[in-house]
Enzyme design. Structure first.
Site, mmCIF file in Angstrom:
data_model
loop_
_atom_site.group_PDB
_atom_site.id
_atom_site.type_symbol
_atom_site.label_atom_id
_atom_site.label_comp_id
_atom_site.label_asym_id
_atom_site.label_seq_id
_atom_site.Cartn_x
_atom_site.Cartn_y
_atom_site.Cartn_z
ATOM 1 N N LEU A 2 -6.823 -0.571 3.329
ATOM 2 C CA LEU A 2 -6.954 0.845 3.713
ATOM 3 C C LEU A 2 -6.530 1.775 2.576
ATOM 4 O O LEU A 2 -5.697 1.413 1.764
ATOM 5 C CB LEU A 2 -6.078 1.111 4.945
ATOM 6 C CG LEU A 2 -6.423 0.210 6.134
ATOM 7 C CD1 LEU A 2 -5.349 0.329 7.192
ATOM 8 C CD2 LEU A 2 -7.809 0.531 6.654
ATOM 9 N N THR B 290 -4.652 -3.326 -3.831
ATOM 10 C CA THR B 290 -5.776 -2.793 -4.621
ATOM 11 C C THR B 290 -5.291 -1.541 -5.330
ATOM 12 O O THR B 290 -4.305 -0.920 -4.931
ATOM 13 C CB THR B 290 -6.976 -2.409 -3.725
ATOM 14 O OG1 THR B 290 -6.554 -1.443 -2.774
ATOM 15 C CG2 THR B 290 -7.545 -3.624 -3.017
ATOM 16 N N ASN C 167 0.831 -1.200 0.000
ATOM 17 C CA ASN C 167 0.000 0.000 0.000
ATOM 18 C C ASN C 167 0.865 1.250 0.000
ATOM 19 O O ASN C 167 2.098 1.180 0.116
ATOM 20 C CB ASN C 167 -0.915 -0.016 1.240
ATOM 21 C CG ASN C 167 -2.229 0.696 1.001
ATOM 22 O OD1 ASN C 167 -2.341 1.528 0.098
ATOM 23 N ND2 ASN C 167 -3.241 0.353 1.795
ATOM 24 N N PHE C 168 0.232 2.395 -0.152
ATOM 25 C CA PHE C 168 0.883 3.703 -0.069
ATOM 26 C C PHE C 168 2.019 3.886 -1.081
ATOM 27 O O PHE C 168 2.967 4.622 -0.822
ATOM 28 C CB PHE C 168 1.349 3.977 1.374
ATOM 29 C CG PHE C 168 0.231 3.905 2.378
ATOM 30 C CD1 PHE C 168 0.159 2.857 3.284
ATOM 31 C CD2 PHE C 168 -0.796 4.849 2.370
ATOM 32 C CE1 PHE C 168 -0.898 2.771 4.197
ATOM 33 C CE2 PHE C 168 -1.851 4.766 3.273
ATOM 34 C CZ PHE C 168 -1.900 3.719 4.182
ATOM 35 N N LEU C 169 1.876 3.236 -2.245
ATOM 36 C CA LEU C 169 2.819 3.460 -3.352
ATOM 37 C C LEU C 169 2.626 4.898 -3.829
ATOM 38 O O LEU C 169 1.508 5.293 -4.206
ATOM 39 C CB LEU C 169 2.555 2.496 -4.490
ATOM 40 C CG LEU C 169 3.279 2.802 -5.809
ATOM 41 C CD1 LEU C 169 4.792 2.726 -5.637
ATOM 42 C CD2 LEU C 169 2.813 1.845 -6.899
#
Ligand SMILES: CCCCCCCCCCCCCC(=O)CSCCNC(=O)CCNC(=O)[C@H](O)C(C)(C)COP(=O)(O)OP(=O)(O)OC[C@H]1O[C@@H](n2cnc3c(N)ncnc32)[C@H](O)[C@@H]1OP(=O)(O)O
Ligand SMILES: CN(C)Cc1n[nH]c2ccc(-c3ccc(F)cc3OCCn3ccnc3)cc12
Length: 392
Positions: A392, A176, A140-142
């Site tokens: 998230l 996602t 996440n948080f790419l």
């Protein structure tokens, strides 16, 4: 039209578009694990002016750098009117679940200025796919700074996080994205329920319906002042065992879902102010915990509006209904979210959410969220309702 080339993703152990529909391919890992001695020991090479950095989220200063990079460069809606504004508390929570690895919080700095210019993270999770519980990394948080886009930094960032995950003997991942990549396990729609229609219309998130006045619109979305379900209350630490049992039982019906234990529930679902809210129904008669609902706090910056700078959004998280109708349970969630001054309540059409969206006056969002597994093939794409996982 020419099919899109994915020069990087075509080199990765993910379902390839050319293989969609090929039911001869077995469900499960695409590539076997590599012996740990053969995993590349040193980091991948970045372009010479950049360097890797491990972001210590326990450090106020580093957490602040990450917060600011995301605040100014993370996901925007399709019309570039809003940008996610994950809070520092939220990032500290999202990135430090039980068993997390600091080494999976990966930053890229410019060598000269030492400025943080890119970020990608992983956290460990046990994810069940049908009857298999698989240790995975949730990626996440790419984020790549707006000034460094389209330089092919992402492939090397993905290879580096993959390498660091491999070093912990983990070979699968879940993630996602709002963009289509090879190849979605499933694609979800997101929906929005207005709580503060006047502000939403003022900032351009919503538009006044045809033949609707503002006062009629405010009335349409009005909610009671208190939840209606007897025994509806905030979750407390003493509820962790019961909520874990309730949630495990409920999630077992979905094809893909987290395999939560009590320490996971304690981290992900105990109320944390301005981060995650969770409520349950304790039967007044039997004192059994029969139902559960939760939502997380993710504001968006409003880009270019004179009167408002922040959109306060609540996102549906995990909900379980065994006695209280899901419709009533979720309406109580809307009531407490409105009470907490959220402007909008968002939900994906995953799990049983489809059953309440229209009736509770959610409107469809303008995009989709695609779910992906890395190095794990599913026999076919899933329906959104078969998905029991919220990232998230
Ligand atoms: C066993 C462990 C495995 C762990 C790893 C698992 C895999 C984890 C995968 C990561 C999951 C992250 C999940 C997550 O964080 C949630 S999705 C949110 C992603 N972040 C944002 O949208 C923030 C704003 N945008 C940006 O910062 C940039 O536009 C980004 C960084 C998105 C692309 O920056 P850029 O400067 O425009 O891109 P180049 O460097 O030039 O590179 C272009 C290549 O990147 C591919 N690309 C673009 N967006 C992607 C995305 N969202 N996932 C994966 N790949 C993505 C693209 O298809 C192309 O490859 P192709 O040529 O093959 O098509
Ligand atoms: C999930 N997590 C990985 C963040 C993430 N990445 N990419 C995304 C694309 C859509 C959604 C999303 C998910 C649920 C929802 F109700 C609305 C959403 O986006 C609205 C459009 N938007 C984007 C920014 N501000 C508003 C999240 C994400």
């Amino acid at each position: 039209s020419l099919p899109k080339r994915h020069k990087f993703w075509e080199t990765q152990p993910v379902g390839q578009f050319k293989d969609v529909g090929d039911t001869s391919l077995p469900e499960g890992p695409i590539e076997p694990p590599t012996p740990l001695s053969e995993v590349k020991q040193e980091p991948y090479n970045l372009p010479s002016q950049y360097e890797w950095t491990t972001c210590d989220m326990d450090s106020e200063e580093t957490c602040n750098e990450v917060y600011n990079l995301l605040k100014n460069n993370y996901v925007e809606d399709d019309e570039n009117m809003f940008r996610f504004n994950y809070s520092k508390e939220f990032l500290g929570w999202a990135l430090r679940p039980p068993g997390y690895y600091k080494s999976w919080h990966i930053g890229v700095r410019a060598k000269t200025s030492k400025k943080l210019v890119a970020f990608i993270t992983g956290v460990p999770a046990r994810i069940r796919v049908r009857d298999e519980v698989v240790k995975m990394a949730e990626i996440n948080f790419l984020c790549v700074h707006k000034k460094l886009r389209s330089k092919r930094l992402v492939p090397v960032m993905i290879k580096e996080v993959t390498r660091r995950v491999h070093l912990e003997n983990i070979w699968q991942a879940a993630y996602t994205a709002g963009v289509v990549l090879p190849t979605p396990v499933t694609t979800c729609q997101y929906w929005h329920r207005s709580l503060n229609p006047k502000k939403l219309i003022d900032v351009g998130f919503s538009r006044l319906g045809p033949r609707m006045t503002m006062s009629r619109t405010i009335k349409l979305y009005k909610l009671p002042d208190q939840p209606v379900t007897p025994g509806f209350r905030k979750m407390e630490h003493r509820d962790v065992p019961a909520v874990t049992r309730l949630l495990r039982q409920y999630l077992s019906q979905f094809v893909v879902s987290p395999d939560f234990d009590e320490s996971d529930v304690e981290h992900w679902l105990l109320p944390t102010e301005d981060v995650v809210d969770s409520y349950l129904v304790e039967s007044p008669k039997t004192h059994d915990i029969t139902d559960f609902c939760s939502f997380y706090t993710l504001p968006s910056s409003i880009l270019g509006n004179q009167n408002y700078s922040i959109l306060k959004a609540a996102y549906s998280y995990y909900n379980v209904s065994t006695k209280t109708p899901l419709l009533q349970l979720m309406n109580d969630a809307l009531i407490v979210a409105k009470k907490k001054d959220f402007d909008v309540f968002n939900a994906l059409d995953v799990m049983h959410n489809e059953s309440f969206l229209k009736e509770l006056k959610f409107g469809p969002g303008d995009g989709q969220l695609h779910y992906y597994l890395y190095n794990y093939r599913t026999r076919n794409a899933l329906r959104a309702s078969e998905l029991g996982l919220v990232l998230l």
